[in-house]
Design a protein around this motif. Structure first.
Motif, PDB file in Angstrom:
ATOM      1  N   THR A  80      46.242 -14.600  -3.216  1.00 51.03           N
ATOM      2  CA  THR A  80      47.288 -14.221  -4.174  1.00 51.03           C
ATOM      3  C   THR A  80      47.501 -15.324  -5.205  1.00 51.03           C
ATOM      4  OG1 THR A  80      48.397 -12.873  -2.486  1.00 51.03           O
ATOM      5  CG2 THR A  80      49.694 -13.511  -4.422  1.00 51.03           C
ATOM      6  N   GLU A  81      47.591 -16.569  -4.715  1.00 50.99           N
ATOM      7  CA  GLU A  81      47.772 -17.695  -5.638  1.00 50.99           C
ATOM      8  C   GLU A  81      46.526 -17.901  -6.505  1.00 50.99           C
ATOM      9  OE1 GLU A  81      48.716 -21.019  -3.193  1.00 50.99           O
ATOM     10  OE2 GLU A  81      50.664 -20.236  -2.557  1.00 50.99           O
ATOM     11  N   LEU A  82      45.350 -17.745  -5.902  1.00 51.05           N
ATOM     12  CA  LEU A  82      44.098 -17.918  -6.637  1.00 51.05           C
ATOM     13  C   LEU A  82      43.957 -16.859  -7.727  1.00 51.05           C
ATOM     14  CD1 LEU A  82      41.296 -19.203  -7.047  1.00 51.05           C
ATOM     15  CD2 LEU A  82      40.442 -17.717  -5.211  1.00 51.05           C
ATOM     16  N   LEU A  83      44.306 -15.616  -7.407  1.00 59.32           N
ATOM     17  CA  LEU A  83      44.179 -14.536  -8.383  1.00 59.32           C
ATOM     18  C   LEU A  83      45.045 -14.808  -9.610  1.00 59.32           C
ATOM     19  CD1 LEU A  83      42.990 -11.782  -9.101  1.00 59.32           C
ATOM     20  CD2 LEU A  83      44.905 -10.714  -7.871  1.00 59.32           C
ATOM     21  N   ALA A  84      46.253 -15.282  -9.391  1.00 62.63           N
ATOM     22  CA  ALA A  84      47.132 -15.601 -10.521  1.00 62.63           C
ATOM     23  C   ALA A  84      46.523 -16.710 -11.387  1.00 62.63           C
ATOM     24  CB  ALA A  84      48.508 -16.013 -10.005  1.00 62.63           C
ATOM     25  N   ASP A  85      45.940 -17.724 -10.735  1.00 66.80           N
ATOM     26  CA  ASP A  85      45.328 -18.827 -11.496  1.00 66.80           C
ATOM     27  C   ASP A  85      44.082 -18.349 -12.243  1.00 66.80           C
ATOM     28  OD1 ASP A  85      47.265 -20.584 -10.625  1.00 66.80           O
ATOM     29  OD2 ASP A  85      46.080 -21.356  -8.960  1.00 66.80           O
ATOM     30  N   GLN A  86      43.260 -17.518 -11.609  1.00 61.09           N
ATOM     31  CA  GLN A  86      42.043 -17.028 -12.267  1.00 61.09           C
ATOM     32  C   GLN A  86      42.383 -16.145 -13.472  1.00 61.09           C
ATOM     33  OE1 GLN A  86      40.094 -15.279  -8.825  1.00 61.09           O
ATOM     34  NE2 GLN A  86      38.529 -16.890  -8.844  1.00 61.09           N
ATOM     35  N   ARG A  87      43.407 -15.292 -13.333  1.00 55.29           N
ATOM     36  CA  ARG A  87      43.812 -14.466 -14.470  1.00 55.29           C
ATOM     37  C   ARG A  87      44.261 -15.340 -15.645  1.00 55.29           C
ATOM     38  NH1 ARG A  87      47.176  -9.938 -10.949  1.00 55.29           N
ATOM     39  NH2 ARG A  87      45.471  -8.440 -10.726  1.00 55.29           N
ATOM     40  N   ARG A  88      44.945 -16.434 -15.325  1.00 54.73           N
ATOM     41  CA  ARG A  88      45.440 -17.333 -16.375  1.00 54.73           C
ATOM     42  C   ARG A  88      44.302 -18.133 -17.007  1.00 54.73           C
ATOM     43  NH1 ARG A  88      46.590 -22.611 -15.743  1.00 54.73           N
ATOM     44  NH2 ARG A  88      46.622 -22.376 -13.459  1.00 54.73           N
ATOM     45  N   ILE A  89      43.365 -18.603 -16.183  1.00 53.39           N
ATOM     46  CA  ILE A  89      42.333 -19.527 -16.662  1.00 53.39           C
ATOM     47  C   ILE A  89      41.092 -18.780 -17.139  1.00 53.39           C
ATOM     48  CG2 ILE A  89      40.812 -21.427 -15.976  1.00 53.39           C
ATOM     49  CD1 ILE A  89      43.026 -22.059 -13.818  1.00 53.39           C
ATOM     50  N   LEU A  90      40.612 -17.812 -16.330  1.00 56.19           N
ATOM     51  CA  LEU A  90      39.354 -17.139 -16.627  1.00 56.19           C
ATOM     52  C   LEU A  90      39.536 -15.812 -17.351  1.00 56.19           C
ATOM     53  CD1 LEU A  90      37.561 -17.703 -13.186  1.00 56.19           C
ATOM     54  CD2 LEU A  90      37.475 -19.163 -15.229  1.00 56.19           C
ATOM     55  N   GLY A  91      40.695 -15.206 -17.170  1.00 58.66           N
ATOM     56  CA  GLY A  91      40.937 -13.890 -17.753  1.00 58.66           C
ATOM     57  C   GLY A  91      40.827 -12.803 -16.704  1.00 58.66           C
ATOM     58  N   PRO A  92      41.518 -11.674 -16.898  1.00 61.97           N
ATOM     59  CA  PRO A  92      41.554 -10.623 -15.860  1.00 61.97           C
ATOM     60  C   PRO A  92      40.226  -9.910 -15.646  1.00 61.97           C
ATOM     61  CG  PRO A  92      42.705  -9.911 -17.861  1.00 61.97           C
ATOM     62  CD  PRO A  92      42.389 -11.359 -18.038  1.00 61.97           C
ATOM     63  N   GLN A  93      39.312  -9.954 -16.652  1.00 59.22           N
ATOM     64  CA  GLN A  93      38.045  -9.232 -16.528  1.00 59.22           C
ATOM     65  C   GLN A  93      36.894 -10.109 -16.047  1.00 59.22           C
ATOM     66  OE1 GLN A  93      38.243  -5.965 -16.886  1.00 59.22           O
ATOM     67  NE2 GLN A  93      40.405  -6.286 -17.390  1.00 59.22           N
ATOM     68  N   HIS A  94      37.153 -11.396 -15.843  1.00 57.54           N
ATOM     69  CA  HIS A  94      36.071 -12.281 -15.409  1.00 57.54           C
ATOM     70  C   HIS A  94      35.573 -11.846 -14.029  1.00 57.54           C
ATOM     71  CE1 HIS A  94      34.001 -15.972 -14.124  1.00 57.54           C
ATOM     72  NE2 HIS A  94      33.920 -16.262 -15.404  1.00 57.54           N
ATOM     73  N   PRO A  95      34.249 -11.911 -13.789  1.00 63.22           N
ATOM     74  CA  PRO A  95      33.720 -11.466 -12.485  1.00 63.22           C
ATOM     75  C   PRO A  95      34.383 -12.157 -11.294  1.00 63.22           C
ATOM     76  CG  PRO A  95      31.931 -11.820 -14.029  1.00 63.22           C
ATOM     77  CD  PRO A  95      33.167 -12.289 -14.720  1.00 63.22           C
ATOM     78  N   ASP A  96      34.666 -13.439 -11.391  1.00 61.92           N
ATOM     79  CA  ASP A  96      35.302 -14.126 -10.269  1.00 61.92           C
ATOM     80  C   ASP A  96      36.711 -13.600 -10.033  1.00 61.92           C
ATOM     81  OD1 ASP A  96      33.023 -15.588 -10.062  1.00 61.92           O
ATOM     82  OD2 ASP A  96      33.862 -17.467 -10.806  1.00 61.92           O
ATOM     83  N   THR A  97      37.422 -13.267 -11.105  1.00 63.01           N
ATOM     84  CA  THR A  97      38.764 -12.701 -10.971  1.00 63.01           C
ATOM     85  C   THR A  97      38.706 -11.338 -10.291  1.00 63.01           C
ATOM     86  OG1 THR A  97      39.376 -13.810 -13.042  1.00 63.01           O
ATOM     87  CG2 THR A  97      40.867 -12.113 -12.240  1.00 63.01           C
TER      88      THR A  97
END
Length: 491
Positions: A462-479
């Motif tokens: 949950t915490e990682l997903l919030a950080d990935q959306r902020r840093i990588l964007g919601p459509q990034h494969p890792d997100t």
């Protein structure tokens, strides 16, 4: 001959340097100014055989040590002899001798530093020339040897030393040539590259972003150096986590390059490769793989099967075809065939060779060969610590990959401690937002989920997903992967 040797490293000069075409040209020029040869209508050209015979004569006279069986350091000259020779050179002659020695080094320096021992000897000789030449390597224009030394440091894994060397070169170029000189601007672009290679892609993006307007104004938007800076900017945007931005940068660049250079220009082909890779990295595996499959035959025809760009395209094609088809066995076969070619052409310590080893290991693990993955990564981690240092992002990522596969057989408590210790180091060295830090957090969360610790897995995801959306964007494969894993754990 002794004059040339006096400008090079006392501890060892490759024989090929002193028999190279620039060395022979220097010897011919000196012969033409010396009676009785100066009286001839045509200057008598010095041959490689004569140069070698001269080295043997100097050896018999105890003025040098000539040991042909040690080709990298075949000629050694005592520093006192070198000093005596230099002190007796005519006024102004040391400059022409220094540039001749620099030309000779460049004539024998391979395009790719496969032999790290030879590269070290050449760098030592280059440093001696540079220290003795003073202004000679900067006038009438900077000698290519200056940048080649930094490139060699980086290509043989000494990326921090390469960055620091190029930074000093930029400072010297600013003071000697001025901040707006094209050579200074080119050195700044080189500095950005080695900033990124040394583990600071965000700093590389900042350097290139600051450089680009100067190049566009002073050189013009269509100048090759300006276009190269845009290409490097896209490259480091991707490594800094801005994959969507990199795709945009390369699409705009490719349009301009095709208009200015034509569709078959080498720079256009290189940008097509970079765009395809970024498209795949941004989640469109099939589009990236298809573009690389179209590009590979063109590169093989244009550059040859063993050119570094061709080899890298083979690697990326195998990687993204496997991702698009979810066929890890395909990647294992392709990368296992590619790795010997990479190591033979580029050397085992080259960045691309080590990336190939790393991805081969991870695909081995995904294909079920966990022991093979652990063995490959253990050896690679030792090499990366030796070549790059313990805190380089690629070293830390290899450590993360190794723990990921060790987790299949190790005690959960041991694995959790290894992951948390590594994450602490990553956050200190790379920062909490670095892509490698985020990737390791995802490994830890997945490990917790696989070993029955669902509560901690859901919390971390949950915490990682919030950080990935902020840093990588919601459509990034890792997100997207983290989002799917979170849904799975909650389910």
């Amino acid at each position: 001959m002794l004059q040339l040797a006096a400008m090079l490293d006392a501890n060892g000069i490759p024989a090929r340097v002193l028999t190279s075409p620039p060395a022979l040209a220097y010897l011919t020029d000196q012969r033409a100014a010396t009676p009785p040869y100066s009286d001839a209508c045509e200057p008598l050209q010095t041959t490689a055989e004569e140069a070698t015979s001269t080295l043997r004569t100097l050896h018999r006279l105890n003025l040098i040590d000539h040991t042909p069986k040690s080709p990298h350091q075949a000629i050694r000259v005592h520093q006192l002899i070198q000093r005596a020779v230099r002190d007796n050179l005519p006024v102004g002659h040391i400059e022409s001798c220094a540039r001749a020695a620099a030309d000779a080094l460049m004539a024998v320096w391979p395009e790719v530093d496969r032999d790290t021992a030879l590269a070290q000897v050449l760098r030592a000789n280059a440093e001696t020339v540079r220290s003795l030449a003073k202004d000679a390597l900067w006038q009438p224009s900077p000698h290519s040897l200056l940048l080649r030394t930094g490139q060699s440091l980086g290509d043989t894994g000494q990326v921090t030393a390469a960055r620091d060397y190029i930074r000093r070169l930029v400072d010297t170029s600013r003071s000697r040539l001025g901040p707006d000189d094209p050579h200074t601007l080119n050195a700044r672009r080189n500095l950005a590259w080695w900033q990124g290679e040394a583990g600071d892609p965000t700093g590389a993006v900042a350097t290139l972003t600051g450089l680009l307007p100067y190049q566009q104004q002073l050189l013009g938007p269509g100048h090759l150096d300006t276009l190269s800076t845009r290409r490097d900017l896209g490259h480091w945007q991707r490594y800094a986590g801005d994959t969507a931005g990199a795709v945009t940068t390369f699409m705009l660049l490719l349009t301009d390059q095709q208009r200015l250079l034509g569709p078959d220009h080498l720079d256009v082909l290189v940008s097509r490769h970079a765009l395809a890779h970024c498209q795949a990295r941004n989640g469109d595996f099939a589009a990236g793989a298809n573009a690389l499959a179209e590009l590979l035959p063109l590169l093989q025809e244009r550059l040859g099967a063993e050119h570094p760009t061709t080899l890298l395209t083979r690697h990326d094609l195998a990687f993204w075809q496997s991702k698009a088809s979810e066929n890890t066995a395909l990647a294992v076969r392709a990368l296992a065939q590619l790795l010997p070619d990479m190591e033979r052409v580029l050397g085992p310590e080259h960045h691309h060779s080590q990336i190939t080893r790393s991805n081969l290991a991870n695909f081995q693990g995904e294909a079920g060969d966990v022991a093979g993955a652990v063995t490959t990564l253990t050896a690679l981690l030792a090499d990366r610590k030796r070549v790059l240092g313990t805190e380089h992002p690629r070293t830390l990522l290899t450590g993360s990959d190794l723990i990921r596969w060790q987790a299949r057989t190790e005690d959960p408590a041991t694995v959790t401690k290894a992951f948390t210790d590594l994450l602490k180091k990553m956050q200190q060295v790379l920062g909490p937002d670095h892509p490698t830090t985020l990737k390791t957090r995802s490994y830890l969360a997945r490990f917790w989920g696989e070993t029955g610790n669902a509560a901690d897995a859901v919390r971390e995801l949950t915490e990682l997903l919030a950080d990935q959306r902020r840093i990588l964007g919601p459509q990034h494969p890792d997100t997207v992967t983290t989002q799917d894993e979170l849904a799975h754990q909650r389910g």
